[in-house]
Write a protein that holds these residues in place. Structure first.
Motif, PDB file in Angstrom:
ATOM      1  N   TYR A 121     -18.200  27.155  -6.632  1.00 18.35           N
ATOM      2  CA  TYR A 121     -16.644  25.636  -7.293  1.00 18.35           C
ATOM      3  C   TYR A 121     -16.645  25.304  -5.524  1.00 18.35           C
ATOM      4  CZ  TYR A 121     -15.625  28.136 -11.038  1.00 18.35           C
ATOM      5  OH  TYR A 121     -15.608  28.575 -12.667  1.00 18.35           O
ATOM      6  N   SER A 122     -17.402  25.171  -4.702  1.00 17.74           N
ATOM      7  CA  SER A 122     -17.281  24.494  -2.988  1.00 17.74           C
ATOM      8  C   SER A 122     -18.294  23.394  -2.583  1.00 17.74           C
ATOM      9  CB  SER A 122     -16.939  25.819  -2.105  1.00 17.74           C
ATOM     10  OG  SER A 122     -15.622  26.272  -1.909  1.00 17.74           O
ATOM     11  N   PRO A 123     -18.482  22.298  -2.141  1.00 18.02           N
ATOM     12  CA  PRO A 123     -19.641  22.206  -1.839  1.00 18.02           C
ATOM     13  C   PRO A 123     -20.498  22.721  -0.869  1.00 18.02           C
ATOM     14  CG  PRO A 123     -17.807  21.038  -1.081  1.00 18.02           C
ATOM     15  CD  PRO A 123     -17.531  21.728  -1.584  1.00 18.02           C
ATOM     16  N   THR A 124     -21.838  22.207  -0.916  1.00 13.17           N
ATOM     17  CA  THR A 124     -22.575  22.814  -0.341  1.00 13.17           C
ATOM     18  C   THR A 124     -23.622  21.894  -0.029  1.00 13.17           C
ATOM     19  OG1 THR A 124     -24.723  23.623  -1.826  1.00 13.17           O
ATOM     20  CG2 THR A 124     -22.909  25.218  -1.641  1.00 13.17           C
ATOM     21  N   PRO A 125     -24.517  22.382   1.665  1.00 12.83           N
ATOM     22  CA  PRO A 125     -25.573  21.131   1.735  1.00 12.83           C
ATOM     23  C   PRO A 125     -25.936  20.626   0.868  1.00 12.83           C
ATOM     24  CG  PRO A 125     -25.339  22.996   3.119  1.00 12.83           C
ATOM     25  CD  PRO A 125     -24.454  23.544   1.818  1.00 12.83           C
ATOM     26  N   TYR A 126     -26.830  21.663  -0.652  1.00 12.63           N
ATOM     27  CA  TYR A 126     -27.594  21.001  -1.037  1.00 12.63           C
ATOM     28  C   TYR A 126     -27.025  20.377  -2.045  1.00 12.63           C
ATOM     29  CZ  TYR A 126     -31.290  21.868  -4.761  1.00 12.63           C
ATOM     30  OH  TYR A 126     -32.891  21.994  -5.298  1.00 12.63           O
ATOM     31  N   ASP A 127     -25.875  20.041  -2.368  1.00 12.63           N
ATOM     32  CA  ASP A 127     -25.439  19.156  -3.439  1.00 12.63           C
ATOM     33  C   ASP A 127     -25.780  17.680  -2.563  1.00 12.63           C
ATOM     34  OD1 ASP A 127     -24.505  21.354  -4.880  1.00 12.63           O
ATOM     35  OD2 ASP A 127     -22.504  20.978  -3.727  1.00 12.63           O
ATOM     36  N   VAL A 128     -25.766  17.850  -1.453  1.00 15.30           N
ATOM     37  CA  VAL A 128     -25.806  16.246  -0.170  1.00 15.30           C
ATOM     38  C   VAL A 128     -26.821  16.466   0.169  1.00 15.30           C
ATOM     39  CG1 VAL A 128     -24.112  15.388   0.089  1.00 15.30           C
ATOM     40  CG2 VAL A 128     -24.393  17.111   0.833  1.00 15.30           C
ATOM     41  N   TRP A 129     -27.988  16.950  -0.377  1.00 18.23           N
ATOM     42  CA  TRP A 129     -29.258  17.035   0.626  1.00 18.23           C
ATOM     43  C   TRP A 129     -30.239  16.570   1.457  1.00 18.23           C
ATOM     44  CZ3 TRP A 129     -30.421  21.972   1.916  1.00 18.23           C
ATOM     45  CH2 TRP A 129     -32.179  22.447   1.545  1.00 18.23           C
ATOM     46  N   THR A 130     -30.396  15.403   0.660  1.00 23.01           N
ATOM     47  CA  THR A 130     -30.753  14.202   1.695  1.00 23.01           C
ATOM     48  C   THR A 130     -30.147  13.782   2.687  1.00 23.01           C
ATOM     49  OG1 THR A 130     -32.215  13.338  -0.032  1.00 23.01           O
ATOM     50  CG2 THR A 130     -32.219  11.934   1.648  1.00 23.01           C
ATOM     51  N   ARG A 131     -29.545  13.564   2.288  1.00 29.50           N
ATOM     52  CA  ARG A 131     -28.231  13.291   3.779  1.00 29.50           C
ATOM     53  C   ARG A 131     -28.088  14.445   4.951  1.00 29.50           C
ATOM     54  NH1 ARG A 131     -22.590  11.623   2.136  1.00 29.50           N
ATOM     55  NH2 ARG A 131     -22.712  12.123   0.621  1.00 29.50           N
ATOM     56  N   TYR A 132     -27.610  16.166   4.383  1.00 30.23           N
ATOM     57  CA  TYR A 132     -27.714  17.069   5.309  1.00 30.23           C
ATOM     58  C   TYR A 132     -28.993  16.807   6.091  1.00 30.23           C
ATOM     59  CZ  TYR A 132     -25.821  21.267   6.862  1.00 30.23           C
ATOM     60  OH  TYR A 132     -25.335  22.244   7.382  1.00 30.23           O
ATOM     61  N   LEU A 133     -29.862  17.371   5.533  1.00 32.60           N
ATOM     62  CA  LEU A 133     -31.015  17.248   5.922  1.00 32.60           C
ATOM     63  C   LEU A 133     -30.972  16.067   7.561  1.00 32.60           C
ATOM     64  CD1 LEU A 133     -33.897  18.211   3.915  1.00 32.60           C
ATOM     65  CD2 LEU A 133     -32.812  19.670   5.216  1.00 32.60           C
ATOM     66  N   ASP A 134     -31.224  14.462   6.806  1.00 32.48           N
ATOM     67  CA  ASP A 134     -31.183  13.910   7.847  1.00 32.48           C
ATOM     68  C   ASP A 134     -30.066  13.788   9.422  1.00 32.48           C
ATOM     69  OD1 ASP A 134     -32.528  12.204   6.447  1.00 32.48           O
ATOM     70  OD2 ASP A 134     -31.158  11.064   5.253  1.00 32.48           O
ATOM     71  N   ALA A 135     -28.878  14.151   8.815  1.00 30.55           N
ATOM     72  CA  ALA A 135     -28.380  15.116  10.172  1.00 30.55           C
ATOM     73  C   ALA A 135     -28.528  16.005  11.178  1.00 30.55           C
ATOM     74  CB  ALA A 135     -26.920  15.253   9.019  1.00 30.55           C
ATOM     75  N   TYR A 136     -28.847  17.398   9.881  1.00 35.17           N
ATOM     76  CA  TYR A 136     -29.417  18.668  10.769  1.00 35.17           C
ATOM     77  C   TYR A 136     -30.821  18.678  11.082  1.00 35.17           C
ATOM     78  CZ  TYR A 136     -24.774  18.855  10.630  1.00 35.17           C
ATOM     79  OH  TYR A 136     -22.538  18.099  10.911  1.00 35.17           O
ATOM     80  N   GLY A 137     -31.890  18.483   9.912  1.00 33.21           N
ATOM     81  CA  GLY A 137     -33.220  18.847   9.813  1.00 33.21           C
ATOM     82  C   GLY A 137     -32.601  20.198   9.122  1.00 33.21           C
ATOM     83  N   THR A 138     -34.254  21.061   8.620  1.00 38.05           N
ATOM     84  CA  THR A 138     -34.222  21.946   8.044  1.00 38.05           C
ATOM     85  C   THR A 138     -34.554  23.006   8.653  1.00 38.05           C
ATOM     86  OG1 THR A 138     -36.627  21.983   8.868  1.00 38.05           O
ATOM     87  CG2 THR A 138     -36.084  20.245   6.638  1.00 38.05           C
TER      88      THR A 138
END
Length: 342
Positions: A140-157
């Motif tokens: 019930y909470s947002p996760t990095p996978y829900d915004v995966w492309t943007r998250y990887l762009d911001a933080y890397g794998t």
């Protein structure tokens, strides 16, 4: 210098929910929780001894979880800012007591200003953040996978599955139900994790629960210690307060329970971790060396064939709470069409 043997504590402390409070009152309650936990860690170290080097706190010990509150409201009320005053206060506790402190909290994020994430953060005895692991599995909470492309762009794998190499061993963290997903713990072990820190706030029972079974399995599968801190009660919400109360435990790399707490606030879940013994075990040939016998390439290919939750499903939206259940129903329908569910 590496500490080959030391004490770890899964501190079982009560959680006071900030649900229903105003933003100023919620922030004051968070500050009070940090002060209370700091005093408990100080007293626990005096009781256990100066070789206490690792303290794991329960899941969302500072705030409880949101009961129906909208995403923006909970972010403003309960999410900690990386580098903010709450983390400074927690860092001071780690410094004062010379421990690695594992905290689980909701966090705001400058790259995703409309959302929050749940995170495990490890502070070392100098007060520095040595690990930040955002929760990847959450109902019930947002996760990095829900915004995966943007998250990887911001933080890397590398930021997605972090392992902290410290003088007390290679530390990784899993939040609550993440212990139920063997691929997550195995991925961390393949990155070198030796100690799986597990902040949780889960239904407790005299019987083995699914998460309790999973903790033993993850320890055996990965030849890793598991240090799991559960709540010592959860107050301020209608759910009966002792539903999540007790069972904090430390499990060794052969699945043996080293220490376990009963109900209530407790320092009983404390035990010695022997890094040299773990490392000897991992280097020992034999049928029991399940980590060395893993076949990652085989399962990477097989996993990639199947349906499940999809990355980037949230897009740029700020979801209503109902979205998470709707997403799961859509996933179930994909599994049905694929023949997984009949």
């Amino acid at each position: 210098m590496t500490n080959p043997s030391y004490r770890a504590l899964a501190l079982q402390t009560v959680t006071h929910s900030v649900t229903g409070l105003s933003v100023p009152d919620a922030r004051a309650a968070i500050g009070a929780a940090i002060a209370r936990i700091g005093a408990q860690i100080r007293a626990s170290r005096a009781w256990i001894g100066p070789d206490l080097r690792l303290v794991v706190l329960p899941e969302y010990a500072l705030t409880g979880f949101p009961m129906g509150e909208p995403i923006p409201g909970w972010r403003d009320k309960a999410a900690l800012a990386p580098g903010g005053p709450e983390y400074a206060a927690l860092a001071a506790i780690a410094q004062d007591q010379s421990v690695h402190l594992v905290v689980n909290a909701y966090e705001s994020d400058q790259h995703f200003p409309d959302l929050y994430f749940q995170a495990c953060v490890i502070l070392d005895p100098s007060g520095e953040v040595v690990l930040r692991a955002r929760r990847l599995y959450s109902m019930y909470s947002p996760t990095p996978y829900d915004v995966w492309t943007r998250y990887l762009d911001a933080y890397g794998t590398e930021a997605v599955l972090p392992v902290a190499r410290t003088p007390i061993g290679n530390l990784a963290a899993l939040s609550s139900e993440e212990i139920l997903y063997p691929e997550l713990a195995r991925s961390l072990a393949l990155r070198g994790a030796e100690i799986l820190c597990h902040p949780t706030s889960e239904a407790s029972s005299p019987q083995l629960t699914p998460k309790a079974i999973a903790r033993r399995a993850r320890a055996v599968e990965n030849l890793a210690y598991v240090v799991s801190a559960n709540s010592g009660g959860l107050t301020g919400i209608p759910i009966p307060s002792d539903s999540t109360n007790g069972g904090s435990e430390l499990i060794d790399f052969e699945g043996r329970v080293l220490a376990q707490a009963g109900a209530g606030e407790s320092l009983v879940a404390a035990a010695e971790l022997d890094l040299e013994a773990l490392r000897r075990h991992r280097a020992r040939p034999g049928m029991g060396n399940l980590l060395a016998r893993a076949k990652p390439a085989l399962w990477a290919r097989e996993y990639g064939r199947h349906e499940g939750e999809q990355p980037d499903e949230l897009g740029d939206a700020v979801p209503e709470r109902a979205w998470f259940a709707q997403r799961q129903r859509a996933t179930i329908e994909r599994l049905r069409k694929a023949g997984v569910i009949t």
